[in-house]
Design an enzyme around this catalytic site. Structure first.
Site, PDB file in Angstrom:
ATOM      1  N   GLN A 102     -34.738 -28.077  12.851  1.00  0.00           N
ATOM      2  CA  GLN A 102     -35.475 -27.563  12.127  1.00  0.00           C
ATOM      3  C   GLN A 102     -36.892 -28.162  11.150  1.00  0.00           C
ATOM      4  O   GLN A 102     -37.717 -27.641  11.242  1.00  0.00           O
ATOM      5  CB  GLN A 102     -34.931 -26.818  10.540  1.00  0.00           C
ATOM      6  CG  GLN A 102     -35.653 -25.583  10.585  1.00  0.00           C
ATOM      7  CD  GLN A 102     -35.380 -24.162  10.388  1.00  0.00           C
ATOM      8  OE1 GLN A 102     -34.358 -24.252  10.948  1.00  0.00           O
ATOM      9  NE2 GLN A 102     -36.462 -23.412  10.865  1.00  0.00           N
ATOM     10  N   THR A 146     -39.524 -13.163  14.825  1.00  0.00           N
ATOM     11  CA  THR A 146     -39.323 -14.916  16.070  1.00  0.00           C
ATOM     12  C   THR A 146     -39.198 -13.811  17.231  1.00  0.00           C
ATOM     13  O   THR A 146     -39.564 -14.879  18.970  1.00  0.00           O
ATOM     14  CB  THR A 146     -37.850 -14.727  15.711  1.00  0.00           C
ATOM     15  OG1 THR A 146     -37.160 -15.366  14.267  1.00  0.00           O
ATOM     16  CG2 THR A 146     -37.522 -16.148  16.988  1.00  0.00           C
ATOM     17  N   LYS A 196     -30.835 -25.982   6.607  1.00  0.00           N
ATOM     18  CA  LYS A 196     -29.869 -24.992   7.424  1.00  0.00           C
ATOM     19  C   LYS A 196     -28.641 -24.730   6.820  1.00  0.00           C
ATOM     20  O   LYS A 196     -28.302 -25.858   6.199  1.00  0.00           O
ATOM     21  CB  LYS A 196     -29.567 -25.677   8.731  1.00  0.00           C
ATOM     22  CG  LYS A 196     -28.921 -24.166   9.518  1.00  0.00           C
ATOM     23  CD  LYS A 196     -30.814 -23.778  10.503  1.00  0.00           C
ATOM     24  CE  LYS A 196     -30.577 -22.311  10.572  1.00  0.00           C
ATOM     25  NZ  LYS A 196     -31.913 -21.441  10.950  1.00  0.00           N
ATOM     26  N   LYS A 211     -39.479 -28.202  14.227  1.00  0.00           N
ATOM     27  CA  LYS A 211     -39.816 -27.014  14.763  1.00  0.00           C
ATOM     28  C   LYS A 211     -40.961 -26.384  13.244  1.00  0.00           C
ATOM     29  O   LYS A 211     -41.724 -26.327  13.549  1.00  0.00           O
ATOM     30  CB  LYS A 211     -38.696 -25.710  14.149  1.00  0.00           C
ATOM     31  CG  LYS A 211     -39.343 -24.622  14.450  1.00  0.00           C
ATOM     32  CD  LYS A 211     -38.571 -23.164  14.135  1.00  0.00           C
ATOM     33  CE  LYS A 211     -36.514 -23.834  15.161  1.00  0.00           C
ATOM     34  NZ  LYS A 211     -35.767 -22.622  14.643  1.00  0.00           N
ATOM     35  N   ASN A 270     -31.215  -9.644  16.524  1.00  0.00           N
ATOM     36  CA  ASN A 270     -32.345 -10.074  15.854  1.00  0.00           C
ATOM     37  C   ASN A 270     -33.460 -10.112  16.596  1.00  0.00           C
ATOM     38  O   ASN A 270     -34.598  -9.831  16.794  1.00  0.00           O
ATOM     39  CB  ASN A 270     -32.264 -10.952  14.383  1.00  0.00           C
ATOM     40  CG  ASN A 270     -34.279 -10.219  13.851  1.00  0.00           C
ATOM     41  OD1 ASN A 270     -34.248 -11.740  14.033  1.00  0.00           O
ATOM     42  ND2 ASN A 270     -34.215  -9.467  13.125  1.00  0.00           N
ATOM     43  N   LYS A 292     -36.605 -25.371   4.276  1.00  0.00           N
ATOM     44  CA  LYS A 292     -36.375 -24.663   4.976  1.00  0.00           C
ATOM     45  C   LYS A 292     -35.697 -24.094   6.258  1.00  0.00           C
ATOM     46  O   LYS A 292     -36.004 -25.037   7.595  1.00  0.00           O
ATOM     47  CB  LYS A 292     -38.031 -24.366   5.268  1.00  0.00           C
ATOM     48  CG  LYS A 292     -38.344 -22.858   5.445  1.00  0.00           C
ATOM     49  CD  LYS A 292     -38.384 -21.943   4.709  1.00  0.00           C
ATOM     50  CE  LYS A 292     -38.114 -20.059   4.601  1.00  0.00           C
ATOM     51  NZ  LYS A 292     -36.338 -19.679   4.575  1.00  0.00           N
ATOM     52  N   SER A 306     -41.813 -16.856   7.679  1.00  0.00           N
ATOM     53  CA  SER A 306     -41.458 -16.913   6.882  1.00  0.00           C
ATOM     54  C   SER A 306     -41.758 -17.819   5.639  1.00  0.00           C
ATOM     55  O   SER A 306     -42.298 -17.793   4.286  1.00  0.00           O
ATOM     56  CB  SER A 306     -39.757 -17.729   6.676  1.00  0.00           C
ATOM     57  OG  SER A 306     -38.588 -17.279   7.064  1.00  0.00           O
ATOM     58  N   GLY A 347     -32.620 -15.698   7.358  1.00  0.00           N
ATOM     59  CA  GLY A 347     -30.839 -15.527   7.887  1.00  0.00           C
ATOM     60  C   GLY A 347     -31.242 -16.554   9.166  1.00  0.00           C
ATOM     61  O   GLY A 347     -31.542 -17.660   9.542  1.00  0.00           O
ATOM     62  N   ASP A 348     -30.084 -16.363   9.832  1.00  0.00           N
ATOM     63  CA  ASP A 348     -29.670 -16.905  11.431  1.00  0.00           C
ATOM     64  C   ASP A 348     -28.978 -15.883  11.359  1.00  0.00           C
ATOM     65  O   ASP A 348     -28.272 -14.947  11.293  1.00  0.00           O
ATOM     66  CB  ASP A 348     -29.228 -18.151  11.297  1.00  0.00           C
ATOM     67  CG  ASP A 348     -30.010 -18.741  12.528  1.00  0.00           C
ATOM     68  OD1 ASP A 348     -30.876 -19.006  13.424  1.00  0.00           O
ATOM     69  OD2 ASP A 348     -28.574 -18.992  13.513  1.00  0.00           O
TER      70      ASP A 348
HETATM   71  P1  NDP Z   1     -28.102 -11.968  15.722  1.00  0.00           P
HETATM   72  O1  NDP Z   1     -26.686 -12.570  14.747  1.00  0.00           O
HETATM   73  O2  NDP Z   1     -29.049 -10.933  14.991  1.00  0.00           O
HETATM   74  O3  NDP Z   1     -27.371 -12.049  17.013  1.00  0.00           O
HETATM   75  C1  NDP Z   1     -26.898 -12.814  17.301  1.00  0.00           C
HETATM   76  C2  NDP Z   1     -26.844 -12.598  19.006  1.00  0.00           C
HETATM   77  O4  NDP Z   1     -26.618 -13.294  19.872  1.00  0.00           O
HETATM   78  C3  NDP Z   1     -25.533 -11.497  19.258  1.00  0.00           C
HETATM   79  O5  NDP Z   1     -25.614 -10.644  20.175  1.00  0.00           O
HETATM   80  C4  NDP Z   1     -24.078 -12.137  19.105  1.00  0.00           C
HETATM   81  O6  NDP Z   1     -23.162 -11.354  19.950  1.00  0.00           O
HETATM   82  C5  NDP Z   1     -25.020 -13.057  20.837  1.00  0.00           C
HETATM   83  N1  NDP Z   1     -24.251 -14.772  20.703  1.00  0.00           N
HETATM   84  C6  NDP Z   1     -23.980 -14.895  18.908  1.00  0.00           C
HETATM   85  N2  NDP Z   1     -23.343 -16.093  19.474  1.00  0.00           N
HETATM   86  C7  NDP Z   1     -22.577 -15.943  20.855  1.00  0.00           C
HETATM   87  C8  NDP Z   1     -21.719 -17.183  21.653  1.00  0.00           C
HETATM   88  N3  NDP Z   1     -21.072 -17.908  21.269  1.00  0.00           N
HETATM   89  N4  NDP Z   1     -21.666 -16.476  22.659  1.00  0.00           N
HETATM   90  C9  NDP Z   1     -21.896 -14.862  23.305  1.00  0.00           C
HETATM   91  N5  NDP Z   1     -22.778 -15.210  22.594  1.00  0.00           N
HETATM   92  C10 NDP Z   1     -23.278 -14.965  21.182  1.00  0.00           C
HETATM   93  O7  NDP Z   1     -28.629 -13.543  15.228  1.00  0.00           O
HETATM   94  P2  NDP Z   1     -30.040 -13.531  15.845  1.00  0.00           P
HETATM   95  O8  NDP Z   1     -30.647 -13.293  17.155  1.00  0.00           O
HETATM   96  O9  NDP Z   1     -30.643 -14.125  14.515  1.00  0.00           O
HETATM   97  O10 NDP Z   1     -30.484 -15.230  15.999  1.00  0.00           O
HETATM   98  C11 NDP Z   1     -29.684 -15.763  17.190  1.00  0.00           C
HETATM   99  C12 NDP Z   1     -30.424 -17.267  18.199  1.00  0.00           C
HETATM  100  O11 NDP Z   1     -31.849 -17.283  17.529  1.00  0.00           O
HETATM  101  C13 NDP Z   1     -29.915 -18.327  17.541  1.00  0.00           C
HETATM  102  O12 NDP Z   1     -29.922 -19.148  18.424  1.00  0.00           O
HETATM  103  C14 NDP Z   1     -30.364 -18.627  16.348  1.00  0.00           C
HETATM  104  O13 NDP Z   1     -30.577 -19.934  15.574  1.00  0.00           O
HETATM  105  C15 NDP Z   1     -32.028 -18.429  16.265  1.00  0.00           C
HETATM  106  N6  NDP Z   1     -32.762 -18.008  15.680  1.00  0.00           N
HETATM  107  C16 NDP Z   1     -33.052 -17.096  14.818  1.00  0.00           C
HETATM  108  C17 NDP Z   1     -33.936 -16.917  13.814  1.00  0.00           C
HETATM  109  C18 NDP Z   1     -34.119 -15.474  12.877  1.00  0.00           C
HETATM  110  O14 NDP Z   1     -35.052 -15.094  12.759  1.00  0.00           O
HETATM  111  N7  NDP Z   1     -33.530 -14.796  13.036  1.00  0.00           N
HETATM  112  C19 NDP Z   1     -35.459 -17.683  14.385  1.00  0.00           C
HETATM  113  C20 NDP Z   1     -35.114 -18.996  14.685  1.00  0.00           C
HETATM  114  C21 NDP Z   1     -34.008 -18.720  15.647  1.00  0.00           C
HETATM  115  P3  NDP Z   1     -21.936 -11.014  19.440  1.00  0.00           P
HETATM  116  O15 NDP Z   1     -22.217  -9.651  18.419  1.00  0.00           O
HETATM  117  O16 NDP Z   1     -20.539 -11.119  20.076  1.00  0.00           O
HETATM  118  O17 NDP Z   1     -20.939 -12.509  18.685  1.00  0.00           O
HETATM  119  O1  2IT Z   2     -33.988 -21.334  13.538  1.00  0.00           O
HETATM  120  C1  2IT Z   2     -34.819 -20.678  12.747  1.00  0.00           C
HETATM  121  O2  2IT Z   2     -35.260 -20.912  12.722  1.00  0.00           O
HETATM  122  C2  2IT Z   2     -34.416 -19.816  11.992  1.00  0.00           C
HETATM  123  N1  2IT Z   2     -33.109 -18.827  11.491  1.00  0.00           N
HETATM  124  C3  2IT Z   2     -35.245 -18.972  10.695  1.00  0.00           C
HETATM  125  C4  2IT Z   2     -35.797 -19.643   9.457  1.00  0.00           C
HETATM  126  C5  2IT Z   2     -36.168 -19.484   8.554  1.00  0.00           C
HETATM  127  O3  2IT Z   2     -36.383 -19.728   7.077  1.00  0.00           O
HETATM  128  O4  2IT Z   2     -36.903 -18.241   9.025  1.00  0.00           O
END
Ligand code: NDP
Ligand code: 2IT
Length: 449
Positions: A114, A213, A129, A117, A244, A93, A381, A168-169
């Site tokens: 992961q 998250t 992943k 976690k 997100n 997952k 999830s 998603g991520d």
């Molecule tokens: P999104 O794609 O929705 O948003 C990503 C954000 O981070 C954007 O604002 C983006 O800016 C910025 N970003 C990405 N890469 C870079 C970089 N190299 N340098 C600077 N800014 C950057 O992703 P999420 O919000 O889903 O994910 C954000 C983090 O949270 C990640 O580390 C992800 O692994 C983690 N995460 C996500 C989960 C989920 O459920 N979605 C769960 C747990 C963890 P720009 O648009 O300019 O690239």
């Molecule tokens: O980093 C993470 O935990 C995620 N991007 C969510 C993974 C999931 O299966 O919901």
């Protein structure tokens, strides 16, 4: 047998030699191994040869070609990945990341994190992943759809509700999950809702998954502060990212009466003296898919955009790194500490460099590592998978209540495990050891596989 510390050091050297040019994977493994010595010393059953070797070697790694045509008919070729890391506790997952920086080392670091976690959630999910070096920025809906269809045309043969369940991520949200699910359904001719999570609520998705998250990360910070007799209410907060996780971190901060004053993207950050206007942020990022520089342009005099700046230079009592790995380094940590930060909760995966983590801990800042603090997303999830299996849908109130309970449990588990191993207040050690114990127990019970 060598002493546990020496054994772990030699294992680490071996892993780095066998997995060259994967710095993020090395970093993630090092951070976990560094905290495991006490558990090996106290519990010799874990010191059996081969256990850590198996834990750090993915069960399966899939790399594939993803060809697709853009709106002008030009052919592009990207690379797709799925790393199925560990299935001792349940089906693999973990999310899919679409970002140009994705390579096998990044996917392995994320898959490794992961495992622990997912173990901490207590919900019976293994770790995996995936993703691609595809850059969705500037691409039309039709291009994103064609890319997702091509990606799933290969991925479908490796996944399934009892095998591997992506979500998603970065760069993968509700729109992409929709296109991926549609292609999976077409190829397999199955309505298999539990094969992907983060679906729309009208077709098998769970309420509160988009919020989970960010909400969870704020709940974790609140729990850490409560142990110190403090509250988030009335405190200022800096949040990085504007995707997100960042958006729903800001929403939850506003709900608990805190004052989030920043957000960012890869071009710079916004600071808003009146606090972030959530509706305007959602309009620009979720509806228009725009850049946050537009937020400052539309918000009026309270907000400004700092191009190329680092959000950590804004003084605040709480910090929520919610963008990407290694976005908060030692200099940033010193600035935050100097400005009086009390808590840091990692919404992103591995956003804080190891030296910065050490500085926070030495300064007595309550630090929540991502594998605990951002586990709310994958936890909901897993609740989505439960609802799909039962062919039912729970109310938003019910899911939110479950999420709050899970975050409370994860906090208590990390807190109590750290105390048990002589590291009170060290949530990094607590999370790593508690996650490790659950996975290691299952692996030992299931034999050498
Ligand atoms: P999104 O794609 O929705 O948003 C990503 C954000 O981070 C954007 O604002 C983006 O800016 C910025 N970003 C990405 N890469 C870079 C970089 N190299 N340098 C600077 N800014 C950057 O992703 P999420 O919000 O889903 O994910 C954000 C983090 O949270 C990640 O580390 C992800 O692994 C983690 N995460 C996500 C989960 C989920 O459920 N979605 C769960 C747990 C963890 P720009 O648009 O300019 O690239
Ligand atoms: O980093 C993470 O935990 C995620 N991007 C969510 C993974 C999931 O299966 O919901």
């Amino acid at each position: 047998m060598k002493d546990p510390k020496a054994r772990l050091d030699s294992l680490r050297a071996d892993i780095e030699r066998r997995n060259p040019a994967q710095p993020e994977f090395h970093q993630a493994v090092r951070e976990v191994l560094e905290t495991l010595a006490p558990v090996f010393a106290a519990r010799p059953e874990y010191a059996v040869p081969g256990l850590v070797e198996r834990l750090t070697e993915p069960e399966r790694q899939i790399i594939f070609r993803v060809p697709w045509q853009d709106d002008r008919g030009v052919v592009h070729v990207n690379r797709g990945y799925r790393v199925e890391f560990n299935s001792a506790l349940g089906p693999y997952k973990g999310g899919l990341r679409f970002h140009p920086a994705v390579d096998i080392g990044v996917v392995k670091f994320l898959g490794f994190e992961q495992i622990f976690k997912n173990a901490l959630t207590g919900l019976g999910i293994g770790g995996g992943k995936g993703g691609s070096d595809f850059d969705p920025r500037g691409r039309s809906d039709a291009e994103v759809m064609r890319f997702c269809q091509s990606f799933m045309t290969e991925l479908h043969r490796h996944i399934g509700e009892h095998t591997d369940v992506p979500a998603g991520d970065i760069g993968v949200g509700g729109r992409e999950i929709g296109y991926l699910f549609g292609q999976y359904r077409r190829i397999t001719n199955r309505w298999e809702a539990g094969v992907l999570t983060g679906k729309g609520t009208g077709w098998g998705g769970s309420a509160i998954r988009p919020q989970a998250t960010g909400y969870g990360s704020v709940l974790f910070a609140a729990e850490m502060l409560e142990r110190k007799g403090a509250k988030l209410e009335g405190r200022s907060a800096v949040v990085s990212g504007s995707g997100n996780v960042a958006i729903y971190t800001i929403e939850k901060l506003l709900r608990v009466g805190a004052n989030p004053v920043t957000c960012s993207d890869s071009e710079g950050y916004v600071v808003d003296d009146k606090g972030i206007d959530l509706e305007l942020l959602k309009q620009i990022k979720e509806v228009e898919r725009g850049r946050i520089s537009e937020y400052a342009a539309r918000r009026g005099p309270s907000a400004r955009f700092v191009r190329g700046g680092r959000v950590w230079e804004v003084a605040a009592e709480a910090a929520f790194p919610s963008a990407t790995q290694n976005e908060l380094d030692a200099d940033d940590a010193r600035t935050l500490i100097r400005n009086g930060v009390k808590t840091v909760s990692e919404g992103a995966n591995m956003p804080t460099t190891p030296e910065a983590v050490r500085l926070f801990q030495e300064a007595g800042v309550a630090f929540g590592p991502g594998k605990a603090a951002n586990a709310g997303g994958v936890a909901v999830s897993a609740l989505e998978m439960s609802q799909n299996a039962a062919r039912t849908a729970w109310s938003a109130d019910r899911v939110e209540e479950e999420l709050a309970g899970i975050m409370r449990d994860i906090h208590a588990t990390c807190h109590d495990t750290a105390e048990r191993y002589g590291a009170p207040g060290d949530y990094v050690t607590g999370a790593n050891i508690a996650g490790f114990e659950r996975v290691a127990d299952a692996m030992l019970a299931q034999g050498v596989i």
